[in-house]
Every structure is written in structure tokens, then in C-alpha cells.
Design an enzyme around this catalytic site. Structure first.
Site, PDB file in Angstrom:
ATOM      1  N   LYS A 260     -12.828  -8.144  -7.799  1.00  0.00           N
ATOM      2  CA  LYS A 260     -13.209  -8.576  -6.452  1.00  0.00           C
ATOM      3  C   LYS A 260     -14.638  -9.099  -6.496  1.00  0.00           C
ATOM      4  O   LYS A 260     -15.535  -8.446  -7.028  1.00  0.00           O
ATOM      5  CB  LYS A 260     -13.074  -7.414  -5.468  1.00  0.00           C
TER       6      LYS A 260
ATOM      7  N   LYS B 228       0.842  -1.191   0.000  1.00  0.00           N
ATOM      8  CA  LYS B 228       0.000   0.000   0.000  1.00  0.00           C
ATOM      9  C   LYS B 228       0.881   1.247   0.000  1.00  0.00           C
ATOM     10  O   LYS B 228       1.842   1.359   0.776  1.00  0.00           O
ATOM     11  CB  LYS B 228      -0.913   0.012   1.225  1.00  0.00           C
TER      12      LYS B 228
END
Length: 319
Positions: free
Chosen positions: A208, A106
Site C-alpha cells: 500500500k 473480509k
């Protein structure tokens, strides 16, 4: 489609404590639904309005009330996921992903600097051979171009995931940098999930299951995309991760490690989660442990909040 009262009859709301702050939260709240075909997970993040959250409910209902697709493989390569932690904490994070050959890091965290990102990525690169980064749309085109240069100064990146917020920005950046671009939010939050591909704005599509409305819809979208697919989780419990693994197992082709190894971020999950072996997780159904459902149950007030949320989202599934 089952009646809403049937869905609510099999509803369990849990609050899963996390080992590290991720996506700004330390407690992951979600609900699980039991049906004739097993368990589904409804875990739309708390700030999502019904107009977005209904797809997550549809995914849970599909899992509980529909037969699964045929799997083409019995294990899935998964990446390590490194939150926006200081570089010194990276070894502890990576220890939760034994055998991982790919890591997603991240970056572009509010309040942090590009230098923080570079230090974190280099700490990961020292232990894992393949590194990808995820900015969650946090950069402008010029910021992303500068970040791409800085983050590849000491080694390559597999790709930049959602470096900018819009499809137009992704397309502009893709023309400017040599690092491959992956699209996540530009697919799962879009009214037209295929627009990013038509605009030639990405080299990789991150899909997703829950935000796209279930495994069947994800596979339908994947069939219309002519770039590689990476199946990822949305901070799912063991139940949701199992659906992601099934979706990845059903794809005709799988070239990249998937972002489905996030179960280690929970102090305790609703079921035993196998650790990755040589960087792979097995494909298979998950049945929550009744004792854990009881121990991890959310407060009555939060349970009622989720019941009302299901009732709000339910009509939108057939709209």
C-alpha cells in the site's frame, strides 16, 4: 522537502460519508495537500500515532511535490472488495464493481463466526470466479488452518491475506495449508518490510502506497521482493487511489488484480471516480473538485486536529 507552512497552505480536510461500515468507520476523514506536481493525500487512520502516521504524510508530500514515475500500463485490473456484511447483502456490494473477475472478502470480523465467513464467501463465489479473503491478522495458526479448510470446501481461494498477525505465524501456517498466503500488515506495519519474504512466510506481497511512505519507496521495496505484488488501497479517496494505480502501473510485472476499487464505498468523493470497465480502472492524475472540497469539508475543530497532526508528523519525515 517543502516547509511545513507550505504544506499547510495547500491543506484541505474532508470527511467522506461511507455507504457501508468498513474497518469500523462510517465517516472517512483525511486531508489533501496541493503542491506544484499535483495533489497528495494524508489519510493515516485516526488511531495511528505519529510514529506510524508520518509515512502517510511523506506519501502525500511526494505526490504533491515530486515528479511521478513512468507508467508501464494505462489501466489496472482491480478486485471487488466485500466488507464483513451478511451474505444476503453481497449482490448489492458486488454491483459496485462491474466486470470484476476477482473479489476480496473480509473475514474474521469480531463478533462473527466462521459460518458467517463461509456464507459470505460462497455468496461471492456464486458471482465472481476468483475469490481471496482478508482476515487482517485475526486468527491464530490453528484457527486459520480450520478456516482455510472450511473456506475451500466449496471452491478454491486465490490466497489468504494476513490470516495471522505475526511473521512466525504466517510461516507456520504456510507450511501447514495448501492455500497461498499473502502478507499485508506484516509488510506495511513492520520496521523491516522485507522480513516476511526472507522468512518464506508469504506467497504474495500486498503493498500500500501511503503506509510505505509513497510510490518511490513502494517501488523500491517491490524491487527487492521475489514474489508477486498486489497493490492495494488504505480506504483512500480518489486522490489516493490515483497514486495506487500509478504505483501498479509502474511495476515491471503485475500478475494479480489490485485492491484499488474501493472508491465506491463513499457516498461522495472529492472527484468523479470512473467505474471499472471490464474490471479495470484507468491510470491518471486526479484533481479534486473545488465545490466538493467545500461541501465535504470537515469542521473547523477537526481541521485544526489535522493541522496539529501534520506538525507532529513533519519532523519524523527527515529523522
Amino acid at each position: 522537502m517543502p516547509a511545513v507552512d507550505d504544506i499547510l497552505d495547500g491543506l484541505h480536510v474532508v470527511a467522506l460519508p461511507m455507504r457501508v461500515r468498513f474497518r469500523g468507520i462510517t465517516i472517512r476523514e483525511l486531508c489533501l495537500i496541493e503542491g506544484p506536481w499535483g495533489w497528495g493525500e494524508f489519510g493515516a487512520f485516526l488511531e495511528y500515532e505519529p510514529s506510524e502516521a508520518w509515512a502517510w504524510l511523506a506519501s502525500a508530500v511526494e505526490a504533491a511535490y515530486s515528479p511521478p514515475p513512468v507508467a508501464r500500463r494505462d489501466r489496472i485490473p482491480v478486485n471487488a472488495t466485500v466488507p464483513a456484511v451478511p451474505a444476503g447483502e453481497v449482490p448489492e456490494i458486488l454491483a459496485r464493481f462491474p466486470g470484476a473477475r476477482t473479489a476480496k472478502v473480509k473475514v474474521a470480523e469480531p463478533g462473527q463466526t466462521l459460518a458467517d465467513d463461509v456464507a459470505r464467501v460462497n455468496a461471492v463465489r456464486a458471482q465472481v470466479p476468483v475469490v481471496r479473503v482478508d482476515a487482517n491478522g485475526g486468527w491464530t495458526v490453528s484457527e486459520a488452518a480450520a478456516a482455510a479448510a472450511a473456506l475451500t470446501a466449496d471452491g478454491p481461494l486465490e490466497y489468504l491475506e494476513q490470516p495471522c498477525a505475526t511473521v512466525e505465524e504466517l510461516a507456520a501456517l504456510r507450511r501447514e495449508v495448501m492455500v497461498p498466503i499473502a502478507a499485508d500488515e506484516s509488510i506495511r506495519k513492520a520496521s523491516d518490510p522485507l522480513r516476511v519474504v526472507r522468512a518464506r512466510a508469504a506467497d504474495v506481497a500486498v503493498l500500500k502506497v501511503a503506509p510505505l511512505g509513497g510510490v518511490a519507496r513502494m517501488l523500491d521495496i517491490a524491487a527487492q521482493i521475489d514474489i508477486p505484488i498486489v497493490v492495494s488501497s488504505a480506504l483512500d479517496s480518489a486522490v489516493g487511489i490515483a497514486r495506487g494505480l500509478l504505483a501498479a502501473a509502474a511495476l515491471p510485472e503485475l500478475r494479480h488484480a489490485c485492491g484499488l476499487g474501493t472508491g465506491g464505498f463513499f457516498v461522495e468523493d472529492v472527484a468523479d471516480v470512473p467505474a471499472p470497465v471490464d474490471g479495470y480502472l484507468p491510470v491518471g492524475a486526479v484533481v479534486p473538485d473545488p465545490a466538493r472540497l467545500s461541501a465535504l469539508a470537515a469542521t473547523p475543530e477537526r481541521r485544526q486536529w489535522w493541522i496539529e497532526r501534520v506538525r507532529e508528523c513533519y519532523p519524523l519525515m527527515s529523522a
